[in-house]
Write an enzyme that holds these catalytic residues in place. Structure first.
Site: not given
Ligand code: PLP
Length: 419
Positions: A239, A318, A344-345, A373
């Site tokens: 995260g 997002y 086409c959006e 991603y």
């Molecule tokens: C998406 C996810 C991650 C990775 O998140 P990042 O923001 O890419 O670091 C890690 N663990 C779980 C369980 C996730 O769903």
């Protein structure tokens, strides 16, 4: 820092000029830098030292086999969220005992595959999943190593769609009920409790929510140990956010994150697992595209690219920002463009009112920070061939996923005989 820099006015991936890749592979194409992937992985291993730890790359951010092999060879584990990702990790040579299995909806088939193929742990997210895993493991005559993913009810202060640690989110078990559910797990056959798991969201730009969550996990560790459970591992999730633009305030560095991990959970004697995706792969990739047309609209100019929302969906999904830069450095921005794709959006808009140097038809542009991603979320919407991927290392590059031919694409469908 990444390895996409201008040299003599031309944007390079490491030592390879991007026009060379465009000429060889065509556009749109994702280009990844091996040196950047390696550097980002090491930032985390250094940040967590000297604690015993395993950095499990989140395969969902970039699942290309070459990327997984590169990281696996450095010693990385993998965090997978589906059987497909598990099979990718194994196909890339990562041993089962370095793979953790996350996700709210693991099926019995997925559990069986992982138990038979080898798995470090399942991060279990609900009571029904505990029961299912117990049944599957018992039927195979084996024991499943587990953590329970706790939902600490912490607001990660990130985008609504990627916040996962608030009580209204679908993830994990409520931390308030953790002791009760750990007791339930300990009483079930075929399960072995090895630790606790938490993951509160993606693209976090502040350590505060992590610290709040990890402090709760530390308290829970002590409580569960007092209840007689063995808590040897803490999976702290992924995260950590990345800078998507150079003008923005900078997210915390892995080094600061590591110091916070030591401060909150470092004295528990646990092995630390983390699951970074975006911070390892995000700035290790760009999406290279060409200008098809310059179209003058009413009061705005459209830069129509050969990349579209099916290749990079983050802006449409997002509202995400990606820096867009010309491959041939054209000097200061003098024009303002709406940067769009051919789909086409109207949602197929990458950026509105983006200042850029003047660009002509055929010019190459790069979307920065597209390694996470990006390709994994690509589709063939509008029957556009799935975007290919290239890996650069030093002065050489290889296609690590080719663009399918139109014949390949047509051959996947079948028309029933009765039509
Ligand atoms: C998406 C996810 C991650 C990775 O998140 P990042 O923001 O890419 O670091 C890690 N663990 C779980 C369980 C996730 O769903």
């Amino acid at each position: 820092m990444d390895h996409f820099l201008y040299r003599d006015g031309t944007l390079h991936a490491e030592d390879v000029p991007l026009p060379e890749i465009a000429a060889a592979v065509g556009t749109p194409v994702y280009v990844y830098s091996a040196a950047t992937l390696t550097r980002h992985y090491h930032l985390f291993t250094e940040a967590l030292s000297p604690l015993p730890h395993l950095v499990c790359f989140a395969v969902k951010s970039n699942g290309n086999l070459a990327v997984l092999k590169l990281l696996g060879d450095l010693g990385a584990g993998m965090d997978v969220v589906s059987e497909g990702e598990y099979r990718r990790a194994r196909a890339a040579g990562i041993p089962g005992d370095r793979i953790v299995f996350s996700g709210v909806g693991k099926t019995r088939d997925e559990m069986r595959t992982a138990l038979q193929g080898g798995i470090r742990q399942f991060n279990v997210e609900s009571e029904p999943e505990l029961l299912a895993l117990s049944e599957v493991a018992t039927s195979l005559g084996t024991t499943a190593p587990i953590t329970l993913r706790v939902n600490p009810d912490v607001d990660a202060k990130t985008h609504e769609k990627i916040a996962t640690g608030r009580k209204e989110d679908k993830f994990g078990i409520p931390i308030a009920r953790a002791r009760e559910i750990y007791a339930q797990a300990a009483a079930l056959p075929g399960l072995q409790i090895v630790g606790i798991d938490v993951h509160i969201g993606s693209q976090l730009t502040d350590l505060g929510p992590f610290e709040a969550a990890y402090t709760k996990v530390a308290d829970l560790t002590r409580a569960l140990r007092a209840d007689g459970h063995r808590i040897d591992r803490l999976d702290l999730g992924g995260g950590l956010g990345i800078p998507y633009t150079r003008s923005n305030e900078l997210p915390p560095l892995p080094l600061d994150y590591g110091a916070m991990v030591r401060r909150t959970v470092g004295d528990l004697g646990c092995e630390i697992e983390i699951e970074p995706g975006r911070l390892i792969s995000g700035n290790a990739g760009i999406l290279l595209a060409s200008v098809i047309y310059l179209k003058q609209g009413e009061g705005r100019d459209f830069l129509i690219l050969d990349a579209a929302m099916n290749d990079l969906i983050r802006p449409a999904m997002y509202g995400a920002w990606h820096d867009i830069v010309p491959v041939q450095d054209g000097g200061a921005p003098t024009h303002v463009y709406d940067v769009v794709g051919p789909v086409c959006e109207s949602g197929d808009t990458f950026a509105r009112g983006r200042p850029l140097p003047p660009l002509s038809e055929g010019a190459l542009v790069a979307f920065r920070s597209a390694g996470a991603y990006g390709a994994v979320m690509a589709s063939e919407y509008n029957a556009r061939p799935l975007v290919p991927e290239v890996l650069v290392q030093g002065d050489h590059f290889a296609v690590i996923r080719p663009r399918p031919s139109f014949d390949d694409m047509l051959a996947r469908d079948t028309i029933p005989q009765w039509l």
